[in-house]
Motif scaffolding. Structure first.
Motif, PDB file in Angstrom:
ATOM      1  N   ASP A 276     -15.519   5.389  15.431  1.00 47.42           N
ATOM      2  CA  ASP A 276     -15.684   5.529  16.875  1.00 47.42           C
ATOM      3  C   ASP A 276     -14.820   4.542  17.656  1.00 47.42           C
ATOM      4  OD1 ASP A 276     -17.174   3.411  16.000  1.00 47.42           O
ATOM      5  OD2 ASP A 276     -18.997   3.917  17.099  1.00 47.42           O
ATOM      6  N   ASP A 277     -14.375   3.461  17.008  1.00 46.50           N
ATOM      7  CA  ASP A 277     -13.465   2.530  17.688  1.00 46.50           C
ATOM      8  C   ASP A 277     -12.095   3.150  17.921  1.00 46.50           C
ATOM      9  OD1 ASP A 277     -15.248   0.256  17.798  1.00 46.50           O
ATOM     10  OD2 ASP A 277     -14.945   0.031  15.635  1.00 46.50           O
TER      11      ASP A 277
ATOM     12  N   TYR B 238     -17.162  12.386  10.263  1.00 51.58           N
ATOM     13  CA  TYR B 238     -17.897  11.296  10.910  1.00 51.58           C
ATOM     14  C   TYR B 238     -18.524  11.779  12.221  1.00 51.58           C
ATOM     15  CZ  TYR B 238     -18.753   7.206  13.794  1.00 51.58           C
ATOM     16  OH  TYR B 238     -19.348   6.277  14.635  1.00 51.58           O
ATOM     17  N   ALA B 239     -17.745  12.501  13.006  1.00 49.70           N
ATOM     18  CA  ALA B 239     -18.235  12.963  14.301  1.00 49.70           C
ATOM     19  C   ALA B 239     -19.357  13.980  14.145  1.00 49.70           C
ATOM     20  CB  ALA B 239     -17.081  13.564  15.104  1.00 49.70           C
ATOM     21  N   LEU B 240     -19.261  14.846  13.152  1.00 44.07           N
ATOM     22  CA  LEU B 240     -20.345  15.799  12.900  1.00 44.07           C
ATOM     23  C   LEU B 240     -21.637  15.061  12.568  1.00 44.07           C
ATOM     24  CD1 LEU B 240     -18.711  18.613  10.711  1.00 44.07           C
ATOM     25  CD2 LEU B 240     -19.635  18.867  13.030  1.00 44.07           C
ATOM     26  N   GLU B 241     -21.543  14.071  11.721  1.00 45.98           N
ATOM     27  CA  GLU B 241     -22.726  13.317  11.310  1.00 45.98           C
ATOM     28  C   GLU B 241     -23.297  12.516  12.473  1.00 45.98           C
ATOM     29  OE1 GLU B 241     -22.752   9.823   8.351  1.00 45.98           O
ATOM     30  OE2 GLU B 241     -23.261  11.573   7.118  1.00 45.98           O
ATOM     31  N   ALA B 242     -22.429  11.953  13.298  1.00 45.97           N
ATOM     32  CA  ALA B 242     -22.881  11.130  14.422  1.00 45.97           C
ATOM     33  C   ALA B 242     -23.465  11.961  15.562  1.00 45.97           C
ATOM     34  CB  ALA B 242     -21.718  10.289  14.943  1.00 45.97           C
ATOM     35  N   ASN B 243     -23.147  13.255  15.584  1.00 46.22           N
ATOM     36  CA  ASN B 243     -23.577  14.116  16.695  1.00 46.22           C
ATOM     37  C   ASN B 243     -24.426  15.288  16.225  1.00 46.22           C
ATOM     38  OD1 ASN B 243     -22.061  13.050  19.220  1.00 46.22           O
ATOM     39  ND2 ASN B 243     -20.482  13.090  17.615  1.00 46.22           N
ATOM     40  N   ASN B 244     -25.201  15.067  15.163  1.00 47.35           N
ATOM     41  CA  ASN B 244     -26.149  16.080  14.690  1.00 47.35           C
ATOM     42  C   ASN B 244     -25.481  17.426  14.439  1.00 47.35           C
ATOM     43  OD1 ASN B 244     -28.736  16.848  13.874  1.00 47.35           O
ATOM     44  ND2 ASN B 244     -29.286  17.599  15.914  1.00 47.35           N
ATOM     45  N   LYS B 245     -24.287  17.371  13.826  1.00 44.19           N
ATOM     46  CA  LYS B 245     -23.520  18.554  13.429  1.00 44.19           C
ATOM     47  C   LYS B 245     -23.060  19.414  14.608  1.00 44.19           C
ATOM     48  CE  LYS B 245     -25.643  18.835   8.854  1.00 44.19           C
ATOM     49  NZ  LYS B 245     -26.306  19.687   7.842  1.00 44.19           N
ATOM     50  N   ASP B 246     -22.881  18.795  15.745  1.00 47.17           N
ATOM     51  CA  ASP B 246     -22.398  19.504  16.932  1.00 47.17           C
ATOM     52  C   ASP B 246     -20.884  19.703  16.816  1.00 47.17           C
ATOM     53  OD1 ASP B 246     -21.376  20.077  19.583  1.00 47.17           O
ATOM     54  OD2 ASP B 246     -23.314  19.440  20.383  1.00 47.17           O
ATOM     55  N   GLU B 247     -20.457  20.934  16.574  1.00 48.57           N
ATOM     56  CA  GLU B 247     -19.038  21.225  16.367  1.00 48.57           C
ATOM     57  C   GLU B 247     -18.199  20.923  17.602  1.00 48.57           C
ATOM     58  OE1 GLU B 247     -17.277  22.261  13.769  1.00 48.57           O
ATOM     59  OE2 GLU B 247     -18.855  22.644  12.284  1.00 48.57           O
ATOM     60  N   ALA B 248     -18.725  21.226  18.769  1.00 46.36           N
ATOM     61  CA  ALA B 248     -17.972  20.984  19.999  1.00 46.36           C
ATOM     62  C   ALA B 248     -17.694  19.495  20.186  1.00 46.36           C
ATOM     63  CB  ALA B 248     -18.737  21.539  21.197  1.00 46.36           C
ATOM     64  N   LYS B 249     -18.688  18.663  19.913  1.00 43.43           N
ATOM     65  CA  LYS B 249     -18.499  17.220  20.051  1.00 43.43           C
ATOM     66  C   LYS B 249     -17.551  16.688  18.982  1.00 43.43           C
ATOM     67  CE  LYS B 249     -22.872  16.220  22.386  1.00 43.43           C
ATOM     68  NZ  LYS B 249     -24.186  15.508  22.326  1.00 43.43           N
ATOM     69  N   ALA B 250     -17.604  17.258  17.776  1.00 43.22           N
ATOM     70  CA  ALA B 250     -16.688  16.846  16.723  1.00 43.22           C
ATOM     71  C   ALA B 250     -15.249  17.186  17.098  1.00 43.22           C
ATOM     72  CB  ALA B 250     -17.065  17.505  15.405  1.00 43.22           C
ATOM     73  N   GLN B 251     -15.053  18.346  17.686  1.00 40.76           N
ATOM     74  CA  GLN B 251     -13.712  18.745  18.102  1.00 40.76           C
ATOM     75  C   GLN B 251     -13.204  17.852  19.234  1.00 40.76           C
ATOM     76  OE1 GLN B 251     -13.291  23.011  18.740  1.00 40.76           O
ATOM     77  NE2 GLN B 251     -14.601  23.448  16.974  1.00 40.76           N
ATOM     78  N   GLU B 252     -14.061  17.490  20.150  1.00 38.99           N
ATOM     79  CA  GLU B 252     -13.660  16.596  21.227  1.00 38.99           C
ATOM     80  C   GLU B 252     -13.300  15.214  20.677  1.00 38.99           C
ATOM     81  OE1 GLU B 252     -12.547  15.297  24.881  1.00 38.99           O
ATOM     82  OE2 GLU B 252     -12.990  17.352  24.240  1.00 38.99           O
ATOM     83  N   PHE B 253     -14.032  14.787  19.642  1.00 33.65           N
ATOM     84  CA  PHE B 253     -13.773  13.491  19.025  1.00 33.65           C
ATOM     85  C   PHE B 253     -12.381  13.462  18.404  1.00 33.65           C
ATOM     86  CE2 PHE B 253     -13.906  10.403  15.587  1.00 33.65           C
ATOM     87  CZ  PHE B 253     -14.564   9.320  16.155  1.00 33.65           C
ATOM     88  N   VAL B 254     -12.038  14.464  17.595  1.00 31.75           N
ATOM     89  CA  VAL B 254     -10.728  14.441  16.947  1.00 31.75           C
ATOM     90  C   VAL B 254      -9.614  14.699  17.958  1.00 31.75           C
ATOM     91  CG1 VAL B 254     -11.573  15.005  14.639  1.00 31.75           C
ATOM     92  CG2 VAL B 254     -10.931  16.851  16.185  1.00 31.75           C
TER      93      VAL B 254
ATOM     94  N   VAL C 254      -9.637  -2.828   6.717  1.00 36.31           N
ATOM     95  CA  VAL C 254     -10.978  -2.445   7.169  1.00 36.31           C
ATOM     96  C   VAL C 254     -11.348  -1.144   6.471  1.00 36.31           C
ATOM     97  CG1 VAL C 254     -12.430  -1.786   9.122  1.00 36.31           C
ATOM     98  CG2 VAL C 254     -10.671  -3.551   9.419  1.00 36.31           C
ATOM     99  N   VAL C 255     -12.360  -1.203   5.622  1.00 39.28           N
ATOM    100  CA  VAL C 255     -12.884   0.001   4.985  1.00 39.28           C
ATOM    101  C   VAL C 255     -14.120   0.415   5.764  1.00 39.28           C
ATOM    102  CG1 VAL C 255     -13.875   0.998   2.888  1.00 39.28           C
ATOM    103  CG2 VAL C 255     -11.973  -0.623   2.722  1.00 39.28           C
ATOM    104  N   PRO C 256     -14.082   1.557   6.438  1.00 40.74           N
ATOM    105  CA  PRO C 256     -15.229   1.958   7.265  1.00 40.74           C
ATOM    106  C   PRO C 256     -16.461   2.221   6.408  1.00 40.74           C
ATOM    107  CG  PRO C 256     -13.669   3.764   7.042  1.00 40.74           C
ATOM    108  CD  PRO C 256     -13.005   2.566   6.433  1.00 40.74           C
ATOM    109  N   PRO C 257     -17.648   2.106   7.003  1.00 44.77           N
ATOM    110  CA  PRO C 257     -18.879   2.302   6.224  1.00 44.77           C
ATOM    111  C   PRO C 257     -19.044   3.709   5.679  1.00 44.77           C
ATOM    112  CG  PRO C 257     -19.360   2.001   8.563  1.00 44.77           C
ATOM    113  CD  PRO C 257     -17.925   1.678   8.383  1.00 44.77           C
ATOM    114  N   VAL C 258     -18.356   4.682   6.271  1.00 47.04           N
ATOM    115  CA  VAL C 258     -18.377   6.041   5.752  1.00 47.04           C
ATOM    116  C   VAL C 258     -16.961   6.598   5.854  1.00 47.04           C
ATOM    117  CG1 VAL C 258     -19.018   7.020   8.000  1.00 47.04           C
ATOM    118  CG2 VAL C 258     -19.430   8.333   5.915  1.00 47.04           C
ATOM    119  N   SER C 259     -16.525   7.286   4.801  1.00 46.64           N
ATOM    120  CA  SER C 259     -15.201   7.885   4.804  1.00 46.64           C
ATOM    121  C   SER C 259     -15.253   9.162   3.974  1.00 46.64           C
ATOM    122  CB  SER C 259     -14.151   6.904   4.284  1.00 46.64           C
ATOM    123  OG  SER C 259     -12.838   7.368   4.556  1.00 46.64           O
TER     124      SER C 259
END
Length: 333
Positions: free
Chosen positions: A135-136, A165-181, A233-238
Motif C-alpha cells: 500500500d506504500d 494484495y489489493a484483493l485480500e485487503a479489500n475483501n476480494k473487491d475486484e473494482a478496488k483491486a483494479q483501482e489499486f494496480v 524490504v520483503v513485504p509481509p505478503v507476496s
C-alpha cells in the motif's frame, strides 16, 4: 572397409538416417536477470559433466525478458533448454509451436521448477519514504520502478502480487483491486522491457524511490552495489514466483542434444546446483541447502497464482490477453 561402405550404402538405400554426433555445445535461453547466476551454473555443470563423462561441453547463454525470449524461440531461435521465470512463457512453446509436450511440467520435480522467489522491494539507504508494504507503493509521493508487464515475466509477477494484495485487503473487491494496480502503474516513471534494465534505471540512473523485482535480484543488487547504499524490504505478503525449466524437445532431438540438455537441467536439482542457486539468493527445495541459507531469507506469506487467480491460463486470459484487465488499467492518471 568395403563392408562398411556397403552398410552405409544399404542404410541410405533403406532411408535410415545416419546417427548424429553428439554436439559439443548447447544453448540455454533464459530470463534477463539470470545472466550471472547461469554463468556460475554453467561453469559448475561443465566441470561436473567433464568429470563424469570425460567430455567437454560448452553451454551458451541467451538472456532477455522471458516473454520476449519465448517469442524468439517460436520465431526460430534454437534453444536446447529454457530456464524461464513464469509458466506461460514455457507453456506457449507447446501451445503455439508444438516444441515441447503438454506434460512438460511433470518431467522434473516441483512442477519442473528447481527454485523460486517472490517480488520484493529495493529502497535507498535509510528507506527515506518508509516503504514497508504494497500500500506504500500507491502513495502520491512514491515513484516505483519495475518493467513492463507486457514484455516481462518479472513484471507480471509484480502486477499479480499487487493485485492479490489489493484483493485480500479489500475483501476480494475486484473494482478496488483494479483501482489499486492502476495507481501503482501510474506511479512508474519508466517502463523498461526487462528486469535488469529496471535495476539499471533505479540503481545507475537514480530514478524512483523503490525497485520491485525478484527477491534474488534485490538481495544480489544490494550486495553488489553496497549494503550501505540500499536496503531490502520483503513485504509481509507476496506472490510465489516459480522458475520453470524444460528441454526444448524439437530442437534437442533435431540437434542430438537431448541427453546433454536433460543432464543440464537435472544438475539444477543436485546439491551442488541447489547450493549455487541459494548462494545467489534464490529459494530452493533441497532441505539441507534450505537450512544452510535460512538466515538470508526473511519470513513472508506467499500467495499463489493458482489460489488467487485460478492458475496461469485463467490469469493470462483475464489479465494479460488483449483487452484484458491490464489493458484497462495501464493508463496514466
Amino acid at each position: 572397409m568395403k563392408r562398411m561402405i556397403a552398410y552405409a550404402v544399404l542404410a541410405l538405400g533403406l532411408g535410415v538416417a545416419p546417427v548424429k554426433a553428439e554436439p559439443t555445445e548447447i544453448l540455454n535461453v533464459s530470463y534477463d536477470i539470470g545472466r550471472e547466476l547461469y554463468e556460475q551454473i554453467d561453469k559448475a555443470f561443465t566441470a561436473s559433466y567433464k568429470a563424469s563423462s570425460g567430455k567437454d561441453i560448452t553451454v551458451n547463454q541467451s538472456h532477455a525478458g522471458s516473454s520476449k525470449q519465448a517469442r524468439s524461440i517460436l520465431e526460430g531461435l534454437e534453444a536446447d533448454v529454457v530456464t524461464f521465470n513464469q509458466v506461460p512463457d514455457v507453456q506457449v512453446l507447446h501451445d503455439k509451436g508444438n516444441l515441447i509436450p503438454a506434460d512438460w511440467q511433470s518431467r522434473l520435480p516441483n512442477n519442473s521448477s528447481p527454485y523460486y522467489s517472490l517480488p520484493a522491494f529495493l529502497v535507498r539507504a535509510g528507506n527515506p519514504k518508509g516503504i514497508k508494504n504494497w500500500d506504500d507503493l500507491v502513495r502520491d509521493d512514491v515513484k516505483v520502478v519495475f518493467p513492463n508487464p507486457k514484455t516481462s515475466g518479472n513484471a507480471r509477477y509484480t502486477y499479480l502480487a499487487a493485485y492479490a494484495y489489493a484483493l485480500e485487503a479489500n475483501n476480494k473487491d475486484e473494482a478496488k483491486a483494479q483501482e489499486f494496480v492502476k495507481k501503482l502503474l501510474a506511479n512508474v516513471p519508466v517502463f523498461d522491457t526487462g528486469g535488469r534494465a529496471s535495476t539499471t534505471t533505479f540503481a545507475e540512473r537514480g530514478i524512483g524511490d523503490v525497485l520491485i523485482t525478484f527477491e534474488a535480484e534485490v538481495l544480489g543488487t544490494r550486495k553488489q552495489l553496497g549494503e550501505d547504499k540500499y536496503e531490502a524490504v520483503v513485504p509481509p505478503v507476496s506472490l510465489l514466483a516459480e522458475f520453470p525449466v524444460t528441454v526444448v524437445d524439437k530442437v534437442a532431438d533435431k540437434r542430438g542434444s537431448r541427453a546433454i540438455a536433460e543432464d543440464y537441467l537435472k544438475f539444477l536439482y543436485t546439491a551442488e546446483g541447489q547450493d549455487i542457486l541459494a548462494q545467489n539468493y534464490n529459494r530452493v527445495h533441497d532441505e539441507t541447502v534450505k537450512a544452510k541459507y535460512a538466515s538470508q531469507f526473511p519470513e513472508t506469506r506467499l500467495l499463489t497464482v493458482e489460489d488467487v487467480f485460478g492458475g496461469w491460463d485463467k490469469a493470462t486470459r483475464q489479465h494479460f490477453a488483449e483487452g484484458g484487465i491490464l489493458d484497462k488499467v495501464f493508463t496514466r492518471r
